[in-house]
Scaffold this motif. Structure first.
Motif, PDB file in Angstrom:
ATOM      1  N   HIS A  48       8.758  -5.913 -10.052  1.00 34.98           N
ATOM      2  CA  HIS A  48       8.197  -4.927 -10.974  1.00 34.98           C
ATOM      3  C   HIS A  48       6.685  -5.099 -11.091  1.00 34.98           C
ATOM      4  CE1 HIS A  48       7.916  -2.157 -14.341  1.00 34.98           C
ATOM      5  NE2 HIS A  48       7.310  -3.091 -15.046  1.00 34.98           N
ATOM      6  N   ALA A  49       6.240  -6.356 -11.188  1.00 38.85           N
ATOM      7  CA  ALA A  49       4.803  -6.629 -11.252  1.00 38.85           C
ATOM      8  C   ALA A  49       4.115  -6.183  -9.963  1.00 38.85           C
ATOM      9  CB  ALA A  49       4.568  -8.119 -11.494  1.00 38.85           C
ATOM     10  N   MET A  50       4.773  -6.355  -8.835  1.00 39.32           N
ATOM     11  CA  MET A  50       4.198  -5.944  -7.559  1.00 39.32           C
ATOM     12  C   MET A  50       4.072  -4.425  -7.474  1.00 39.32           C
ATOM     13  SD  MET A  50       6.169  -8.584  -4.995  1.00 39.32           S
ATOM     14  CE  MET A  50       5.419  -7.918  -3.505  1.00 39.32           C
ATOM     15  N   ARG A  51       5.079  -3.687  -7.956  1.00 38.88           N
ATOM     16  CA  ARG A  51       5.019  -2.233  -7.903  1.00 38.88           C
ATOM     17  C   ARG A  51       3.881  -1.706  -8.786  1.00 38.88           C
ATOM     18  NH1 ARG A  51       9.094   0.637  -9.892  1.00 38.88           N
ATOM     19  NH2 ARG A  51       8.422   2.436  -8.673  1.00 38.88           N
ATOM     20  N   LYS A  52       3.636  -2.361  -9.905  1.00 40.55           N
ATOM     21  CA  LYS A  52       2.492  -1.981 -10.744  1.00 40.55           C
ATOM     22  C   LYS A  52       1.194  -2.258 -10.013  1.00 40.55           C
ATOM     23  CE  LYS A  52       2.455  -2.966 -15.124  1.00 40.55           C
ATOM     24  NZ  LYS A  52       2.515  -3.738 -16.387  1.00 40.55           N
ATOM     25  N   ASP A  53       1.145  -3.363  -9.273  1.00 38.40           N
ATOM     26  CA  ASP A  53      -0.037  -3.698  -8.488  1.00 38.40           C
ATOM     27  C   ASP A  53      -0.260  -2.667  -7.388  1.00 38.40           C
ATOM     28  OD1 ASP A  53      -1.316  -5.277  -6.014  1.00 38.40           O
ATOM     29  OD2 ASP A  53      -1.946  -6.282  -7.840  1.00 38.40           O
ATOM     30  N   ALA A  55       0.548   0.480  -7.465  1.00 32.78           N
ATOM     31  CA  ALA A  55       0.053   1.710  -8.075  1.00 32.78           C
ATOM     32  C   ALA A  55      -1.432   1.634  -8.396  1.00 32.78           C
ATOM     33  CB  ALA A  55       0.859   2.012  -9.350  1.00 32.78           C
ATOM     34  N   GLU A  56      -1.920   0.432  -8.710  1.00 31.40           N
ATOM     35  CA  GLU A  56      -3.313   0.268  -9.116  1.00 31.40           C
ATOM     36  C   GLU A  56      -4.254  -0.004  -7.941  1.00 31.40           C
ATOM     37  OE1 GLU A  56      -3.238  -2.900 -11.918  1.00 31.40           O
ATOM     38  OE2 GLU A  56      -2.119  -1.777 -13.444  1.00 31.40           O
ATOM     39  N   ASN A  57      -3.725  -0.619  -6.864  1.00 25.86           N
ATOM     40  CA  ASN A  57      -4.631  -1.156  -5.855  1.00 25.86           C
ATOM     41  C   ASN A  57      -4.446  -0.649  -4.431  1.00 25.86           C
ATOM     42  OD1 ASN A  57      -5.953  -2.918  -7.731  1.00 25.86           O
ATOM     43  ND2 ASN A  57      -4.167  -4.255  -7.653  1.00 25.86           N
ATOM     44  N   THR A  58      -3.479   0.227  -4.197  1.00 22.05           N
ATOM     45  CA  THR A  58      -3.312   0.733  -2.831  1.00 22.05           C
ATOM     46  C   THR A  58      -3.454   2.244  -2.804  1.00 22.05           C
ATOM     47  OG1 THR A  58      -1.847   0.795  -0.901  1.00 22.05           O
ATOM     48  CG2 THR A  58      -0.798   0.934  -3.055  1.00 22.05           C
ATOM     49  N   LEU A  59      -3.922   2.767  -1.679  1.00 24.40           N
ATOM     50  CA  LEU A  59      -4.054   4.210  -1.492  1.00 24.40           C
ATOM     51  C   LEU A  59      -2.787   4.797  -0.883  1.00 24.40           C
ATOM     52  CD1 LEU A  59      -7.715   4.383  -0.100  1.00 24.40           C
ATOM     53  CD2 LEU A  59      -6.931   4.750  -2.456  1.00 24.40           C
ATOM     54  N   LEU A  60      -1.820   3.944  -0.530  1.00 24.97           N
ATOM     55  CA  LEU A  60      -0.563   4.418   0.024  1.00 24.97           C
ATOM     56  C   LEU A  60       0.284   5.064  -1.067  1.00 24.97           C
ATOM     57  CD1 LEU A  60       0.281   1.301   2.225  1.00 24.97           C
ATOM     58  CD2 LEU A  60      -0.637   3.482   3.007  1.00 24.97           C
ATOM     59  N   ALA A 230       3.240   0.761   8.442  1.00 23.58           N
ATOM     60  CA  ALA A 230       3.971  -0.494   8.244  1.00 23.58           C
ATOM     61  C   ALA A 230       3.012  -1.674   8.169  1.00 23.58           C
ATOM     62  CB  ALA A 230       4.987  -0.700   9.366  1.00 23.58           C
ATOM     63  N   ALA A 231       2.017  -1.705   9.050  1.00 24.87           N
ATOM     64  CA  ALA A 231       1.036  -2.792   9.039  1.00 24.87           C
ATOM     65  C   ALA A 231       0.253  -2.792   7.729  1.00 24.87           C
ATOM     66  CB  ALA A 231       0.085  -2.657  10.226  1.00 24.87           C
ATOM     67  N   GLU A 232      -0.147  -1.604   7.264  1.00 27.86           N
ATOM     68  CA  GLU A 232      -0.876  -1.503   5.994  1.00 27.86           C
ATOM     69  C   GLU A 232       0.013  -1.928   4.827  1.00 27.86           C
ATOM     70  OE1 GLU A 232      -2.169   2.526   5.741  1.00 27.86           O
ATOM     71  OE2 GLU A 232      -3.606   2.362   7.383  1.00 27.86           O
ATOM     72  N   THR A 233       1.298  -1.595   4.904  1.00 26.32           N
ATOM     73  CA  THR A 233       2.227  -1.939   3.831  1.00 26.32           C
ATOM     74  C   THR A 233       2.483  -3.432   3.763  1.00 26.32           C
ATOM     75  OG1 THR A 233       3.295   0.240   3.927  1.00 26.32           O
ATOM     76  CG2 THR A 233       4.565  -1.555   2.949  1.00 26.32           C
ATOM     77  N   VAL A 234       2.582  -4.086   4.919  1.00 30.55           N
ATOM     78  CA  VAL A 234       2.755  -5.546   4.922  1.00 30.55           C
ATOM     79  C   VAL A 234       1.564  -6.211   4.249  1.00 30.55           C
ATOM     80  CG1 VAL A 234       2.852  -7.608   6.377  1.00 30.55           C
ATOM     81  CG2 VAL A 234       4.272  -5.633   6.929  1.00 30.55           C
ATOM     82  N   ARG A 235       0.377  -5.711   4.532  1.00 31.93           N
ATOM     83  CA  ARG A 235      -0.817  -6.266   3.894  1.00 31.93           C
ATOM     84  C   ARG A 235      -0.767  -6.045   2.379  1.00 31.93           C
ATOM     85  NH1 ARG A 235      -6.656  -6.809   5.044  1.00 31.93           N
ATOM     86  NH2 ARG A 235      -7.608  -7.103   2.996  1.00 31.93           N
ATOM     87  N   ALA A 236      -0.427  -4.806   1.959  1.00 26.67           N
ATOM     88  CA  ALA A 236      -0.352  -4.496   0.533  1.00 26.67           C
ATOM     89  C   ALA A 236       0.713  -5.346  -0.155  1.00 26.67           C
ATOM     90  CB  ALA A 236      -0.054  -3.013   0.334  1.00 26.67           C
ATOM     91  N   PHE A 237       1.841  -5.550   0.527  1.00 22.33           N
ATOM     92  CA  PHE A 237       2.898  -6.404  -0.012  1.00 22.33           C
ATOM     93  C   PHE A 237       2.383  -7.824  -0.207  1.00 22.33           C
ATOM     94  CE2 PHE A 237       6.394  -9.365   0.331  1.00 22.33           C
ATOM     95  CZ  PHE A 237       7.422  -8.784  -0.407  1.00 22.33           C
TER      96      PHE A 237
END
Length: 353
Positions: A48-53, A55-60, A230-237
Motif C-alpha cells: 500500500h505504501a508503495m502504491r502511494k509512492d 502515485a506521487e513519484n512516477t509518470l507511469l 517493464a524496464a521502467e516499472t522495475v525501476r519504479a518498483f
C-alpha cells in the motif's frame, strides 16, 4: 531467448521505536521465526505504501482500487462531453462489462487503470452496446501497479491479472519484545479544582532491524506492459520498495528511516528469498546493534546458498556498506539506473521466440 528472468530485492532496514503495522488489538504485528518472536510488517502494508509512492513519484499510469469504479468512468465521460448524462452512461458501461454495481458501488474493490476508464468512456460516448468490446477494454492496458500486484475479479475471472511481483512479510533479524509507552494529554483549559491529566493512555511499540524481500517476474511484466515499460516499472518498483514506508503511528514515532543496506540480483532460474540467513536470530555485534551483524549474516548465507543450491545471480548490485562481498557498493540512484538498463538489455530481442 530467456525463459525466466527475475529481479530480487533484499533490504536491511533499522526502525526505531515504532508501530508501523498494527494487528486488530493495536499491537505491532509479530511472528515466530526460528523459535523466537520477531517484529513483522505485513506485505499488504508495504505494498500500500508503495502504491502511494507510485502515485506521487512516477509518470507511469497508476490505477485505482475502489468500489466507485463508475465514478472513474464518469470522470472520463465528462472529459469527452460535459453535456451527457455521465452518471447514467458510466453505470451502463460497467453493466456492459459484467461488473455488478449499484448506488453504493461495486460489491468488492475493483482495480482499474486510467487507460481502461478512458476506453470504457469512449465506448459509452460512442453509444456502443457491444459487451465484448467493453470487456476487451477492461482486459487491455493495465496500469503498472495492476501488472505488478494483480487483479482478482470474482464476477468474471477472465478479467483477472496474475501479479508479476511478490512481496514478503518483513521480519526482524533478531528477537524482539514489545514495550508500552504510557502517555498523558493535558487539558489546556482545565477546571480550577482539577490538576490532573485530561487523558491517560498507552501505546505498544517495538524497534528492530528488518529483513525485507520482494521479487519481480520480469517476463510476466513485459508480457503485460511491453519491454520498455517493464524496464521502467522495475525501476519504479525498486525505488518505491527502497524508499516507501507504511505510515502507522508515524506522527507518534517519526520512525521514517532509510535502508542500512540493499542487495539486488537479476536471476535467470528462480527467485531466492534469503530469510534463512536469520533463522537463527542475530545477536548483537561486538560494538552493539544488529545492523552490521545482519549484513554479515546475509552476505555469508547468500554465498552459502550459491555454493550449494543455485547458481550465483546473472548480475548483482549493492547499496550501502557491508555487502561488498556480494557486489561493489554504489549509490541508490546509480544502482537503479544500472538495474533499469540491465533489465532493458535482458529483454532486448526477447519479444519473440
Amino acid at each position: 531467448m530467456k525463459k525466466r528472468l527475475y529481479v530480487d530485492f533484499h533490504v536491511l532496514q533499522t526502525v526505531p521505536p515504532s508501530c508501523i503495522n498494527r494487528d486488530d488489538t493495536g499491537s505491532p504485528k509479530t511472528a515466530m521465526y526460528g523459535g523466537v518472536l520477531r517484529a513483522r510488517v505485513s506485505s499488504q502494508a508495504w505494498k500500500h505504501a508503495m502504491r502511494k509512492d507510485f502515485a506521487e513519484n512516477t509518470l507511469l499510469d497508476v490505477g485505482k482500487r475502489t468500489k466507485k469504479a463508475a465514478e472513474l468512468v464518469k470522470k472520463q465521460i465528462l472529459a469527452l462531453d460535459s453535456e451527457l448524462d455521465a452518471d447514467k452512461l458510466a453505470k451502463k458501461a460497467l453493466e456492459n462489462t459484467g461488473i455488478k454495481s449499484d448506488d453504493k458501488g461495486t460489491k468488492a474493490l475493483f482495480f482499474m487503470s486510467t487507460a481502461q476508464a478512458k476506453a470504457l468512456a469512449a465506448l459509452a460516448v460512442a453509444g456502443s452496446t457491444d459487451k465484448k468490446e467493453y470487456q476487451k477494454a477492461l482486459r487491455a492496458a493495465p496500469s503498472m501497479d495492476m501488472a505488478l500486484f494483480g487483479r482478482m475479479v470474482a464476477d468474471d475471472p477472465s478479467l483477472n491479472y496474475d501479479a508479476a511481483a511478490q512481496v514478503a512479510h518483513s521480519i526482524s533479524t533478531h528477537a524482539v519484545k514489545n514495550e508500552y509507552d504510557y502517555f498523558t494529554a493535558v487539558d489546556d483549559c482545565p477546571a480550577e479544582d482539577n490538576a490532573g491529566a485530561g487523558h491517560l493512555g498507552t501505546v505498544e511499540y517495538n524497534s528492530s532491524t528488518l529483513y525485507r524481500y520482494a521479487t519481480v517476474n520480469v517476463l510476466e511484466l513485459a508480457e503485460q506492459l511491453g519491454a520498455e515499460q517493464a524496464a521502467e516499472t522495475v525501476r519504479a518498483f525498486g525505488e518505491a520498495f527502497l524508499f516507501s514506508m507504511p505510515t502507522g503511528k508515524q506522527n507518534t514515532f517519526a520512525n521514517r528511516t532509510l535502508p542500512d543496506a540493499v542487495y539486488v540480483t537479476i536471476r535467470e532460474d528462480q527467485p531466492v528469498n534469503l530469510c534463512g540467513a536469520f533463522e537463527r536470530a542475530v545477536s548483537r555485534g561486538e560494538q552493539g546493534g544488529y545492523a552490521e551483524a545482519s549484513k554479515a549474516a546475509l552476505a555469508q548465507y547468500a554465498q552459502q546458498v550459491y555454493a550449494s543450491f543455485v547458481e550465483a545471480p546473472a548480475q548483482s548490485f549493492t547499496v550501502g556498506g557491508g555487502l561488498e562481498a556480494l557486489a561493489p557498493a554504489q549509490t541508490a540512484k546509480a544502482m537503479l539506473d544500472a538495474l533499469e538498463k540491465a533489465v532493458r538489455d535482458a529483454l532486448s530481442g526477447n519479444e519473440v521466440e
